[in-house]
Design an enzyme around this catalytic site. Structure first.
Site, PDB file in Angstrom:
ATOM      1  N   ASP A  89      55.569   3.302 -18.397  1.00 28.52           N
ATOM      2  CA  ASP A  89      56.867   2.739 -18.724  1.00 28.52           C
ATOM      3  C   ASP A  89      57.324   1.972 -17.469  1.00 28.52           C
ATOM      4  O   ASP A  89      56.845   2.249 -16.360  1.00 28.52           O
ATOM      5  CB  ASP A  89      57.836   3.884 -19.056  1.00 28.52           C
ATOM      6  CG  ASP A  89      59.254   3.400 -19.266  1.00 28.52           C
ATOM      7  OD1 ASP A  89      59.445   2.402 -19.993  1.00 28.52           O
ATOM      8  OD2 ASP A  89      60.178   4.004 -18.684  1.00 28.52           O
ATOM      9  N   ASP A  95      60.984   0.620 -16.562  1.00 28.58           N
ATOM     10  CA  ASP A  95      62.289   0.960 -15.980  1.00 28.58           C
ATOM     11  C   ASP A  95      62.381   2.466 -15.765  1.00 28.58           C
ATOM     12  O   ASP A  95      62.286   3.242 -16.711  1.00 28.58           O
ATOM     13  CB  ASP A  95      63.411   0.491 -16.909  1.00 28.58           C
ATOM     14  CG  ASP A  95      63.437  -1.022 -17.068  1.00 28.58           C
ATOM     15  OD1 ASP A  95      63.711  -1.705 -16.072  1.00 28.58           O
ATOM     16  OD2 ASP A  95      63.167  -1.519 -18.184  1.00 28.58           O
ATOM     17  N   ASP A  98      59.995   8.129 -18.217  1.00 20.55           N
ATOM     18  CA  ASP A  98      61.143   8.839 -17.622  1.00 20.55           C
ATOM     19  C   ASP A  98      62.175   9.228 -18.675  1.00 20.55           C
ATOM     20  O   ASP A  98      63.232   9.753 -18.328  1.00 20.55           O
ATOM     21  CB  ASP A  98      61.826   7.966 -16.550  1.00 20.55           C
ATOM     22  CG  ASP A  98      62.561   6.793 -17.156  1.00 20.55           C
ATOM     23  OD1 ASP A  98      62.035   6.191 -18.118  1.00 20.55           O
ATOM     24  OD2 ASP A  98      63.663   6.470 -16.680  1.00 20.55           O
TER      25      ASP A  98
HETATM   26  C1  BG6 Z   1      64.184  -0.234 -21.002  1.00 19.29           C
HETATM   27  C2  BG6 Z   1      65.307   0.303 -20.174  1.00 19.29           C
HETATM   28  O1  BG6 Z   1      62.985  -0.201 -20.292  1.00 19.29           O
HETATM   29  O2  BG6 Z   1      64.458  -1.583 -21.379  1.00 19.29           O
HETATM   30  C3  BG6 Z   1      66.606   0.207 -20.947  1.00 19.29           C
HETATM   31  O3  BG6 Z   1      65.049   1.658 -19.842  1.00 19.29           O
HETATM   32  C4  BG6 Z   1      66.833  -1.234 -21.403  1.00 19.29           C
HETATM   33  O4  BG6 Z   1      67.673   0.625 -20.128  1.00 19.29           O
HETATM   34  C5  BG6 Z   1      65.626  -1.734 -22.168  1.00 19.29           C
HETATM   35  O5  BG6 Z   1      67.963  -1.274 -22.262  1.00 19.29           O
HETATM   36  C6  BG6 Z   1      65.765  -3.191 -22.599  1.00 19.29           C
HETATM   37  O6  BG6 Z   1      65.755  -3.970 -21.450  1.00 19.29           O
HETATM   38  P1  BG6 Z   1      66.113  -5.506 -21.383  1.00 19.29           P
HETATM   39  O7  BG6 Z   1      65.651  -5.877 -19.995  1.00 19.29           O
HETATM   40  O8  BG6 Z   1      65.320  -6.198 -22.451  1.00 19.29           O
HETATM   41  O9  BG6 Z   1      67.565  -5.638 -21.602  1.00 19.29           O
HETATM   42 MG    MG Z   2      62.168   4.112 -18.694  1.00 17.56          MG
END
Ligand code: BG6
Ligand code: MG
Length: 220
Positions: free
Chosen positions: A9, A11, A170
Site C-alpha cells: 500500500d 499512503d 496500514d
Molecule cells: C489512500 C489514502 O491511499 O488514497 C486515502 O490512504 C486517500 O487517505 C486515498 O483518500 C485516495 O487518494 P487520492 O490521492 O486519490 O485523493
Molecule cells: Mg494506507
C-alpha cells in the site's frame, strides 16, 4: 509458503501522507460545516477520495449534491497536490527502503496497490518509483478497498497466484481487501487498524524480510 510478490500500500506504508490528506480535507470541509478530526482521518486510510468524502458526510450526518461533492473533491485534491510539491524522500516511512531492497535482492516482484490517484506523483517525489515493477492505483477506477480488485489486478499483471502475494497495509480496509483477494497480509501500525492481518508490526523500522517470513510461517 512460496511468495513471488510483495504488494505495498502507498499512503501510510511507503510514505507518510496521512497528515497531508488530513490538512487537505481541513482546507475545504469547514465551509460546509463538516468536522474532520484525527480519529475520523484515521478511518479514511486506504479509502478512495470519494469513499472518504462519503464517510465524512455520514459522520457529520450530512448530504451534499453531486456537483458540490465533485467540487469539494477537486479542491481537496488541489490542496493535496500543492502540499506534495514540498515532499521528498524524507517522507518515506522508516524501514520501507531496506525492506524493498532486501525483497528485490531475494528475487521478489515488487508492486504498489493504492487507492490514490496521486500514487505516481508520491512515488516520484520520494524517489522510489523505479524500485517497483508495477503500480496499480486509483486511476484504474477499479472497485475500491475493501474490494479485492486492485490487488487481484496486481497478481494478474504479474502473472502470479494470489496466495503467492503478500500485501503490506496500514488500514483495516486494505487488510480486508488483501484477505478477500486470498493473499497474505502484513499490518503496519496500531492493532485497532491492522489487528486482522496475518501478522502485524508497529512499523517497518528494523523489520527484515526474514522477520516477516518467520512471523507468517508461525501464523500460517
Ligand atoms: C489512500 C489514502 O491511499 O488514497 C486515502 O490512504 C486517500 O487517505 C486515498 O483518500 C485516495 O487518494 P487520492 O490521492 O486519490 O485523493
Ligand atoms: Mg494506507
Amino acid at each position: 509458503m512460496r511468495l513471488t510478490a510483495l504488494i505495498f500500500d502507498l499512503d501510510g506504508v511507503i510514505a507518510d501522507t496521512s497528515d497531508l490528506h488530513f490538512q487537505s480535507w481541513l482546507q475545504v470541509t469547514p465551509e460546509y460545516g463538516l468536522l474532520v478530526d484525527h480519529a475520523l482521518n484515521d478511518r479514511l486510510r486506504s479509502r478512495s477520495r470519494r469513499a472518504s468524502l462519503e464517510i465524512i458526510l455520514a459522520e457529520n450526518g450530512r448530504e451534499l449534491s453531486e456537483s458540490v461533492c465533485e467540487d469539494l473533491m477537486a479542491r481537496k485534491n488541489q490542496v493535496y497536490l500543492q502540499l506534495l510539491q514540498g515532499m521528498d524522500a524524507s517522507a518515506l516511512l522508516p524501514g520501507v527502503v531496506p525492506l524493498i531492497e532486501e525483497a528485490s535482492a531475494a528475487g521478489l516482484r515488487l508492486a504498489v496497490g493504492s487507492a490514490s490517484r496521486n500514487a505516481e506523483a508520491v512515488l516520484r517525489r520520494t524517489g522510489i518509483r523505479d524500485r517497483f515493477d508495477l503500480v496499480v492505483d486509483g486511476n484504474r477506477d477499479l472497485p475500491s478497498k475493501p474490494a479485492p480488485d486492485l490487488f487481484l489486478e496486481v497478481a494478474r499483471q504479474l502473472a502470479t497466484l494470489p496466495d503467492r502475494c503478500l500485501v503490506i497495509e496500514d488500514a483495516d480496509v486494505g487488510i480486508r481487501a488483501a484477505q478477500a483477494a486470498g493473499m497474505w497480509s502484513v499490518g503496519v501500525g496500531p492493532v485497532e487498524q491492522t489487528g486482522q492481518a496475518h501478522v502485524r508490526f508497529d512499523s517497518l523500522e528494523h523489520v527484515t524480510l526474514a522477520d516477516v517470513l518467520a512471523a507468517l510461517a508461525e501464523a500460517a
